[in-house]
Design an enzyme around this catalytic site. Structure first.
Site, mmCIF file in Angstrom:
data_model
loop_
_atom_site.group_PDB
_atom_site.id
_atom_site.type_symbol
_atom_site.label_atom_id
_atom_site.label_comp_id
_atom_site.label_asym_id
_atom_site.label_seq_id
_atom_site.Cartn_x
_atom_site.Cartn_y
_atom_site.Cartn_z
ATOM 1 N N HIS A 1 0.929 -1.084 0.013
ATOM 2 C CA HIS A 1 -0.053 -0.065 -0.121
ATOM 3 C C HIS A 1 0.791 1.334 -0.309
ATOM 4 C CE1 HIS A 1 -3.510 -2.462 2.009
ATOM 5 N NE2 HIS A 1 -3.147 -3.158 0.693
HETATM 6 C C1 LIG Z 1 0.762 -7.504 -5.095
HETATM 7 C C2 LIG Z 1 -0.335 -6.405 -4.573
HETATM 8 C C3 LIG Z 1 -1.439 -6.474 -3.800
HETATM 9 C C4 LIG Z 1 -2.281 -5.609 -3.382
HETATM 10 N N1 LIG Z 1 -3.578 -5.929 -2.693
HETATM 11 C C5 LIG Z 1 -4.371 -5.054 -2.364
HETATM 12 C C6 LIG Z 1 -5.709 -5.393 -2.035
HETATM 13 O O1 LIG Z 1 -5.962 -6.372 -1.703
HETATM 14 N N2 LIG Z 1 -6.547 -4.302 -1.567
HETATM 15 C C7 LIG Z 1 -6.168 -3.129 -1.988
HETATM 16 O O2 LIG Z 1 -7.109 -2.003 -1.884
HETATM 17 N N3 LIG Z 1 -5.119 -2.753 -2.510
HETATM 18 C C8 LIG Z 1 -3.986 -3.674 -2.850
HETATM 19 N N4 LIG Z 1 -2.933 -3.186 -3.323
HETATM 20 C C9 LIG Z 1 -2.645 -1.895 -3.506
HETATM 21 C C10 LIG Z 1 -3.319 -1.430 -4.824
HETATM 22 O O3 LIG Z 1 -3.475 -2.284 -5.887
HETATM 23 C C11 LIG Z 1 -2.375 0.024 -5.382
HETATM 24 O O4 LIG Z 1 -2.575 0.786 -3.995
HETATM 25 C C12 LIG Z 1 -3.083 0.639 -6.323
HETATM 26 O O5 LIG Z 1 -3.340 -0.189 -7.562
HETATM 27 C C13 LIG Z 1 -2.269 1.926 -6.543
HETATM 28 O O6 LIG Z 1 -2.518 2.448 -7.608
HETATM 29 P P1 LIG Z 1 -1.951 3.485 -8.577
HETATM 30 O O7 LIG Z 1 -2.854 3.913 -9.989
HETATM 31 O O8 LIG Z 1 -1.496 4.752 -7.670
HETATM 32 O O9 LIG Z 1 -0.528 2.986 -9.220
HETATM 33 P P2 LIG Z 1 -0.545 1.485 -9.959
HETATM 34 O O10 LIG Z 1 -1.796 0.499 -9.874
HETATM 35 O O11 LIG Z 1 0.707 0.838 -9.571
HETATM 36 O O12 LIG Z 1 -0.351 1.950 -11.554
HETATM 37 C C14 LIG Z 1 0.617 2.332 -12.106
HETATM 38 C C15 LIG Z 1 0.389 2.248 -13.635
HETATM 39 O O13 LIG Z 1 1.180 3.131 -14.302
HETATM 40 C C16 LIG Z 1 1.844 2.070 -15.201
HETATM 41 N N5 LIG Z 1 3.181 2.969 -15.437
HETATM 42 C C17 LIG Z 1 4.347 3.151 -14.633
HETATM 43 N N6 LIG Z 1 5.434 3.639 -15.122
HETATM 44 C C18 LIG Z 1 5.098 3.998 -16.500
HETATM 45 C C19 LIG Z 1 5.780 4.486 -17.661
HETATM 46 N N7 LIG Z 1 6.854 5.069 -17.362
HETATM 47 N N8 LIG Z 1 5.013 4.453 -18.860
HETATM 48 C C20 LIG Z 1 3.794 3.918 -18.960
HETATM 49 N N9 LIG Z 1 3.124 3.579 -17.947
HETATM 50 C C21 LIG Z 1 3.671 3.363 -16.747
HETATM 51 C C22 LIG Z 1 2.095 0.819 -14.696
HETATM 52 O O14 LIG Z 1 2.116 0.010 -15.877
HETATM 53 C C23 LIG Z 1 0.656 0.658 -14.203
HETATM 54 O O15 LIG Z 1 -0.356 0.329 -14.941
HETATM 55 C C24 LIG Z 1 -2.112 -4.492 -3.578
HETATM 56 C C25 LIG Z 1 -0.889 -3.837 -4.589
HETATM 57 C C26 LIG Z 1 -0.090 -4.912 -5.121
HETATM 58 C C27 LIG Z 1 1.128 -4.894 -5.840
#
Ligand SMILES: Cc1cc2nc3c(=O)[nH]c(=O)nc-3n(C[C@H](O)[C@H](O)[C@H](O)COP(=O)(O)OP(=O)(O)OC[C@H]3O[C@@H](n4cnc5c(N)ncnc54)[C@H](O)[C@@H]3O)c2cc1C
Length: 505
Positions: free
Chosen positions: A439
């Site tokens: 997280h």
């Molecule tokens: C293994 C795991 C288990 C988890 N379990 C839970 C759960 O059960 N419940 C819950 O609420 N949360 C859970 N989480 C946390 C939750 O998934 C994350 O907090 C959330 O996905 C974060 O969203 P975000 O949009 O900030 O980033 P991310 O979901 O990390 O998205 C970032 C995106 O940007 C893209 N990206 C990055 N750099 C580049 C670039 N240079 N060019 C193009 N694209 C790029 C990546 O491919 C990705 O698609 C978990 C996370 C993980 C990793």
């Protein structure tokens, strides 16, 4: 076309996730796929509290319209697995009450949250939310890794004009936004990716950028600052009965700053999500790479001094641990996580290659309050496994707590050197067995890197909207709030542009 959008995601052809090890010595995982973390996570879905919404200054009405927009498309009520029922009953038994039933809402006590998995195991992801877009107005490019953002620096303030990205063949392209007013770039690369991309593009502390010869676009010492991860500690509970697989469904939300959750059982193979999550958060995303970690025989790596823990040393070690027996892990995990960590760290670039992880430090338990909460959490788990409901539901032979703690220490699930007193002192146990619940957040805080409308400070036509902007953790598992925020900001912008009557469905 006025509303034409290009969305880029760096879907990797080999794995949906990329492992990184924080400088603290904790293994972690980054999603590298369209849909981000929702494609590799444990699926537990639960909203942030209304006090959190108030604290961060969001419009509660729009928040309450935005969560259901996500829920009706990708969230389900779970069918409660036996291990989850056992933990639910035991939580109530030890006083984490009242029972709030199945709800997306954040309430003290014990509850069952939503899930993005169907009962068949089919996962829904944030990528499905794209189905709500007008297909005439959106292009999605996958296998497109953004290298850097480009700016027009001729005026008073730098203006974002486009992105340079690489396709799956390594060919470089440049995309430009329209010159029309209102055209913007939204960076949504997550809590590691977004600060990394701003830094690579010249927005960050000037001294750091200079060292890597990155031309300065805008000096901001806060880019990459305030990185936080919610520390997690798990207790493996072996039981004689067969345990059905389960990911997180039940949560105990305590007033002591710690949440209790659980997972159990094995998947059919080492690549299964059950393997990765039910098996105790000891392995990392869907990447095959760290399956070896979940065996208690694994131990010696953390005796390798930190400087010698090179990528090669880890790979060589991993190779020797590929075929470890699954039977060793018959049972389930009970885990505790710090809801709103106070310890903070930072993210720094190591080089200018966007495909390499930056150096990320979370400074787990550097704030004494986090350590106190962890100890409280372990104490709750200790009494939970001894509760009569838990014993009768699981067939758990009450073991001494020390034996349970010992197993967790021996599993050696991080690269932190172990101390000899880590089962005598719960503080030491917390420090030595800390892992992540993934997280992590921060790096582009509201008020420091972006304004309250998520516009990057000091430049035009650029916003960041994702978990990197969270100044404090939503406390609860964050995916609901990250997806809600995407909808929230989008609707807000449309209403500002088209007036309150904008037909947003
Ligand atoms: C293994 C795991 C288990 C988890 N379990 C839970 C759960 O059960 N419940 C819950 O609420 N949360 C859970 N989480 C946390 C939750 O998934 C994350 O907090 C959330 O996905 C974060 O969203 P975000 O949009 O900030 O980033 P991310 O979901 O990390 O998205 C970032 C995106 O940007 C893209 N990206 C990055 N750099 C580049 C670039 N240079 N060019 C193009 N694209 C790029 C990546 O491919 C990705 O698609 C978990 C996370 C993980 C990793």
């Amino acid at each position: 076309m006025q509303n034409f959008h290009i969305s880029l995601a760096d879907t990797s052809s080999t794995s949906a996730s990329q492992c990184f090890i924080s400088t603290d010595g904790v293994f972690n995982s980054r999603a590298r796929i369209l849909g981000g973390g929702t494609c590799i996570n444990a699926g537990f879905y639960t909203r942030a509290s209304s006090s959190y919404v108030k604290r961060v200054g969001w419009d509660p009405k729009l928040v309450n319209e935005s969560y259901p927009w996500v829920e009706k498309q990708i969230v389900q009520k779970p069918n409660l697995a036996p291990w989850q029922k056992a933990v639910r009953d035991a939580l109530l038994d030890v006083g984490v009450s009242p029972f709030n039933g199945f709800t997306f809402d954040h309430k003290y006590g014990t509850k069952v949250g939503g899930t993005i998995f169907e009962e068949s195991g089919r996962r829904h992801t944030a990528a499905e939310l794209l189905a709500s877009a007008n297909p005439q107005n959106i292009d999605v490019l996958i296998h497109a890794t953004v290298q850097k953002l480009t700016f027009d620096t001729r005026g008073k303030r730098p203006k974002a004009v486009g992105v340079i990205f690489k396709d799956e063949n390594g060919k470089q392209h440049e995309a430009f936004i329209s010159k029309r007013s209102g055209s913007e770039i939204f960076v949504t690369s997550g809590a590691i990716g977004s600060p990394q991309l701003l830094l690579l593009s010249g927005i960050g502390p000037k001294e750091d950028l200079k060292k890597l010869e990155i031309p300065l676009v805008h000096h901001n010492k806060f880019v990459g600052e305030g990185m936080q991860d919610n520390p997690m500690n798990t207790i493996f509970v072996p039981v004689k009965n067969h345990v059905k697989q389960s990911l997180i469904q039940t949560v105990g939300i305590t007033k002591k700053g710690v949440y209790i959750e659980a997972s159990s059982g094995f998947g059919q193979g080492r690549d299964s999500i059950q393997c990765h999550h039910a098996l105790g958060y000891l392995c990392f995303g869907l990447s095959k790479t760290y399956n070896f970690w979940m065996n208690e025989q694994i131990g010696q790596l953390s005796t390798i001094p930190p400087k010698q823990r090179t990528k090669e040393a880890i790979e060589a070690y991993k190779d020797t641990k590929k075929d470890l027996p699954f039977e060793a892990f018959k049972g389930g995990f009970i885990l505790e996580k710090i809801a709103v960590p106070k310890s903070k760290g930072q993210l720094k670039l190591i080089d200018t290659n966007v495909e390499n992880n930056p150096a990320v430090t979370f400074n787990y338990f550097s704030h004494p309050r986090d350590l106190e909460s962890c100890v409280e959490g372990i104490r709750i788990i200790e009494s939970l496994v001894k509760s009569s409901d838990f014993i009768s539901n699981t067939g758990f032979d009450v073991e001494s707590t020390e034996k349970l703690l010992n197993m967790s220490v021996k599993a050696n699930i991080n690269l932190i050197p172990k101390q000899t007193n880590d089962t005598n002192s719960l503080e030491q146990f917390c420090k030595d067995t800390v892992i992540t619940i993934w997280h992590y957040h921060g790096g582009c805080h509201v008020g420091r890197v972006v304004d309250p409308n998520y516009r990057v400070l000091g430049v035009d036509r650029l916003r960041v909207v994702d978990g990197s902007t969270f100044t404090i953790s939503p406390g609860t598992n964050p995916q609901a709030t990250v997806m809600m925020l995407g909808r929230y900001v989008g609707v807000k912008i449309l209403r500002e542009r088209l007036g309150k009557e904008a037909n947003v469905v």
